[in-house]
Write an enzyme that holds these catalytic residues in place. Structure first.
Site, PDB file in Angstrom:
ATOM      1  N   GLY A  85     -26.457  -0.150  30.580  1.00 44.49           N
ATOM      2  CA  GLY A  85     -26.010   1.067  30.895  1.00 44.49           C
ATOM      3  C   GLY A  85     -25.212   1.608  32.018  1.00 44.49           C
ATOM      4  N   GLU A 142     -29.474  -6.120  30.215  1.00 48.34           N
ATOM      5  CA  GLU A 142     -28.619  -6.023  28.938  1.00 48.34           C
ATOM      6  C   GLU A 142     -27.298  -5.324  29.412  1.00 48.34           C
ATOM      7  OE1 GLU A 142     -30.509  -4.111  25.887  1.00 48.34           O
ATOM      8  OE2 GLU A 142     -32.157  -5.631  25.650  1.00 48.34           O
ATOM      9  N   GLY A 162     -23.382  -4.356  29.355  1.00 46.89           N
ATOM     10  CA  GLY A 162     -22.168  -5.109  28.505  1.00 46.89           C
ATOM     11  C   GLY A 162     -20.926  -4.538  29.302  1.00 46.89           C
ATOM     12  N   ARG A 182     -11.964   4.486  21.451  1.00 44.37           N
ATOM     13  CA  ARG A 182     -12.691   5.300  22.659  1.00 44.37           C
ATOM     14  C   ARG A 182     -12.081   6.695  22.880  1.00 44.37           C
ATOM     15  NH1 ARG A 182     -13.797   4.369  27.116  1.00 44.37           N
ATOM     16  NH2 ARG A 182     -16.293   4.689  27.005  1.00 44.37           N
ATOM     17  N   CYS A 197      -1.746   8.557  11.425  1.00 41.63           N
ATOM     18  CA  CYS A 197      -1.506   9.907  10.767  1.00 41.63           C
ATOM     19  C   CYS A 197      -2.908  10.717  11.165  1.00 41.63           C
ATOM     20  CB  CYS A 197      -1.247   9.741   9.598  1.00 41.63           C
ATOM     21  SG  CYS A 197       0.493   8.970   9.296  1.00 41.63           S
ATOM     22  N   GLU A 198      -3.201  10.852  12.215  1.00 41.74           N
ATOM     23  CA  GLU A 198      -4.357  11.723  12.740  1.00 41.74           C
ATOM     24  C   GLU A 198      -4.185  12.529  14.104  1.00 41.74           C
ATOM     25  OE1 GLU A 198      -8.066  11.575  11.977  1.00 41.74           O
ATOM     26  OE2 GLU A 198      -8.197   9.909  10.415  1.00 41.74           O
ATOM     27  N   TYR A 242     -15.938  -2.506  24.386  1.00 44.67           N
ATOM     28  CA  TYR A 242     -15.922  -1.446  23.354  1.00 44.67           C
ATOM     29  C   TYR A 242     -14.551  -1.138  22.810  1.00 44.67           C
ATOM     30  CZ  TYR A 242     -20.718  -0.998  24.955  1.00 44.67           C
ATOM     31  OH  TYR A 242     -21.963  -1.429  25.376  1.00 44.67           O
TER      32      TYR A 242
HETATM   33  N1  LLP Z   1     -28.682  -2.696  25.505  1.00 42.82           N
HETATM   34  C1  LLP Z   1     -28.677  -1.659  24.350  1.00 42.82           C
HETATM   35  C2  LLP Z   1     -29.975  -1.746  23.482  1.00 42.82           C
HETATM   36  C3  LLP Z   1     -27.553  -0.892  23.902  1.00 42.82           C
HETATM   37  O1  LLP Z   1     -27.781   0.060  22.782  1.00 42.82           O
HETATM   38  C4  LLP Z   1     -26.475  -1.119  24.624  1.00 42.82           C
HETATM   39  C5  LLP Z   1     -25.138  -0.255  24.423  1.00 42.82           C
HETATM   40  C6  LLP Z   1     -26.440  -1.872  25.697  1.00 42.82           C
HETATM   41  C7  LLP Z   1     -27.562  -2.617  26.109  1.00 42.82           C
HETATM   42  C8  LLP Z   1     -25.371  -2.019  26.614  1.00 42.82           C
HETATM   43  O2  LLP Z   1     -24.774  -1.121  27.425  1.00 42.82           O
HETATM   44  P1  LLP Z   1     -23.649  -0.983  28.478  1.00 42.82           P
HETATM   45  O3  LLP Z   1     -24.397  -1.724  29.625  1.00 42.82           O
HETATM   46  O4  LLP Z   1     -22.560  -1.583  27.890  1.00 42.82           O
HETATM   47  O5  LLP Z   1     -23.557   0.353  28.886  1.00 42.82           O
HETATM   48  N2  LLP Z   1     -19.293   2.586  22.263  1.00 42.82           N
HETATM   49  C9  LLP Z   1     -19.409   3.240  23.359  1.00 42.82           C
HETATM   50  C10 LLP Z   1     -20.711   2.647  24.125  1.00 42.82           C
HETATM   51  C11 LLP Z   1     -21.888   2.608  23.167  1.00 42.82           C
HETATM   52  C12 LLP Z   1     -23.181   1.649  23.823  1.00 42.82           C
HETATM   53  C13 LLP Z   1     -24.222   1.362  22.761  1.00 42.82           C
HETATM   54  N3  LLP Z   1     -25.307   0.767  23.183  1.00 42.82           N
HETATM   55  C14 LLP Z   1     -18.362   3.206  24.371  1.00 42.82           C
HETATM   56  O6  LLP Z   1     -17.168   2.787  24.137  1.00 42.82           O
HETATM   57  O7  LLP Z   1     -18.351   3.970  25.460  1.00 42.82           O
END
Ligand code: LLP
Length: 418
Positions: free
Chosen positions: A239, A273, A275, A312, A342-343, A371
């Protein structure tokens, strides 16, 4: 800091001119920098060196096997949310003991598969899921390692669509029910409680909601231990936000020292976690100008990438910086950069200041490593695009562009017998 810079007026990924890749493989494509990925992973893991920490990269951010393999070689585990993601992590060489399995709707088949390969832990989101995991573990004659995901009821103050830690979000077990749910695990003989987990949202740029949530988790761990639960592992989710434009998120060091200060005396192993933080700014999307459409009101730059390739902006209204691949001395002009779909939501940027471009010029959308490819689709029957990784002076294709034969080949026209 990333590794996408201009050399001699031409945008390079590390030391590879982006235009060279475009000439070789066509557009659009994603290009990732292995040096940026490595740097982000190293900075993040160094920040947590005071406590035993397993960094489980959130596969949903970028699931390309080459990216997972690189992260795995640096020591990362994987946070997964489907059998497909577990399979990807394992195919990339990440050991099952470093894989955690999250998600609000794990199916019975997925649970069975995960138990079979021996993942590190299930991050469980409901009493009903505990029941199902216990049933499956009993059939296999084994113990399932579990952590229950707590919904700490804090507002992460991020985009509504990526906020997960409020009472009304579908995620986790409500704060007021959590003790009961842990007590419930005592009645299930094939469940082995190893920890507690939470995740309050993505792209957080303020440290306060994290702190608030983690202090709640700490009090919960103390309480659970008093109730006889052997809490050894704390999985605090992902997050932490990144700069896309003007955001100023906390640094990994700031985030880490807050966490270490908050939970150090619990003597837990830490699982994180991340990402987006690892891969977001390690990738760009390169696209070619198809048409310059000058109208009375606006100038539209139509490029060959679209909302199906990078979702996004259309989905969250999110900002990605857009730059030309060739640097120019000419005056900037205000343009709308759009895809061909087409959107009306197929827009990457409105009123952006860009130096003048012509048909066949290249542009790059920055911060597209997380993402991006993972959320792409074939909408408008557009084949999935190529992905490339660079290392110093070299690049490799890590996902081939989908061919039209592959795109059409999945469909079947039924042969109804009369
Ligand atoms: N752990 C869990 C349980 C999650 O649901 C997520 C992201 C992460 C870790 C990783 O979060 P990060 O470090 O990447 O913020 N598609 C959206 C983001 C959706 C995130 C969903 N869960 C975007 O493009 O902003």
């Amino acid at each position: 800091m990333d590794h996408f810079n201009y050399f001699d007026g031409s945008l390079c990924a590390e030391n590879v001119p982006v235009v060279k890749i475009a000439n070789d493989i066509g557009t659009p494509f994603y290009v990732y920098s292995s040096a940026t990925i490595k740097r982000h992973y190293d900075v993040f893991s160094q920040a947590f060196k005071a406590i035993p920490t397993l960094i489980c990269f959130a596969v949903k951010a970028n699931s390309n096997l080459a990216v997972l393999n690189l992260l795995g070689s640096l020591g990362a585990g994987a946070d997964t949310v489907s059998e497909g993601e577990i399979r990807r992590a394992r195919a990339a060489g990440i050991a099952a003991e470093k894989i955690v399995f999250s998600g609000v709707g794990k199916s019975r088949d997925e649970i069975r598969y995960a138990l079979g390969v021996g993942i590190a832990q299930f991050n469980v989101e409901s009493r009903e899921e505990l029941d199902m995991i216990n049933e499956e573990a009993e059939i296999l004659g084994m113990q399932a390692n579990i952590a229950v995901r707590v919904n700490p009821d804090v507002d992460a103050k991020t985009h509504d669509k990526i906020s997960t830690g409020r009472k009304t979000d579908k995620f986790g077990v409500a704060w007021e029910d959590i003790i009961d749910v842990y007590e419930f695990t005592k009645t299930k003989k094939n469940l082995n409680v190893v920890g507690v987990t939470t995740h309050i949202g993505s792209q957080l740029t303020d440290i306060k909601p994290f702190k608030q949530a983690f202090e709640r988790i700490k009090s919960l761990v103390i309480n659970l231990r008093e109730n006889g639960h052997d809490i050894r592992r704390l999985d605090l989710g992902g997050g932490l936000g990144i700069p896309y434009g003007r955001e100023n998120p906390p640094s990994p060091e700031e985030y880490a020292s807050m966490i270490v200060e908050t939970i150090q005396d619990l003597n837990c192993q830490l699982v994180l976690e991340p990402g987006r933080l690892i891969v977001g700014n390690a990738g760009i999307l390169v696209s070619k100008v198809i048409r310059v459409k000058d109208t009375k009101d606006r100038k539209f730059i139509v490029i060959d990438a679209a909302m199906n390739d990078l979702t996004r902006p259309s989905m969250y209204g999110s900002y990605h910086e857009i730059i030309t691949v060739n640097q120019s001395e000419e005056d900037l002009e205000a343009v709308d950069i759009v895809g061909p779909i087409c959107e009306s939501s197929d827009v990457f940027g409105r009123d952006r200041q860009l130096s003048p471009v012509a048909v066949d010029d290249l542009v790059a959308l920055r911060s597209a490593g997380a993402y991006g490819a993972t959320m792409s689709s074939t909408y408008n029957s557009r084949p999935l695009i190529a992905e490339v990784i660079v290392k110093d002076n070299d690049y490799k294709i890590i996902r081939k562009r989908q061919s039209y034969a592959e795109l059409l080949g999945q469909d079947i026209i039924p042969d109804w017998k009369e």
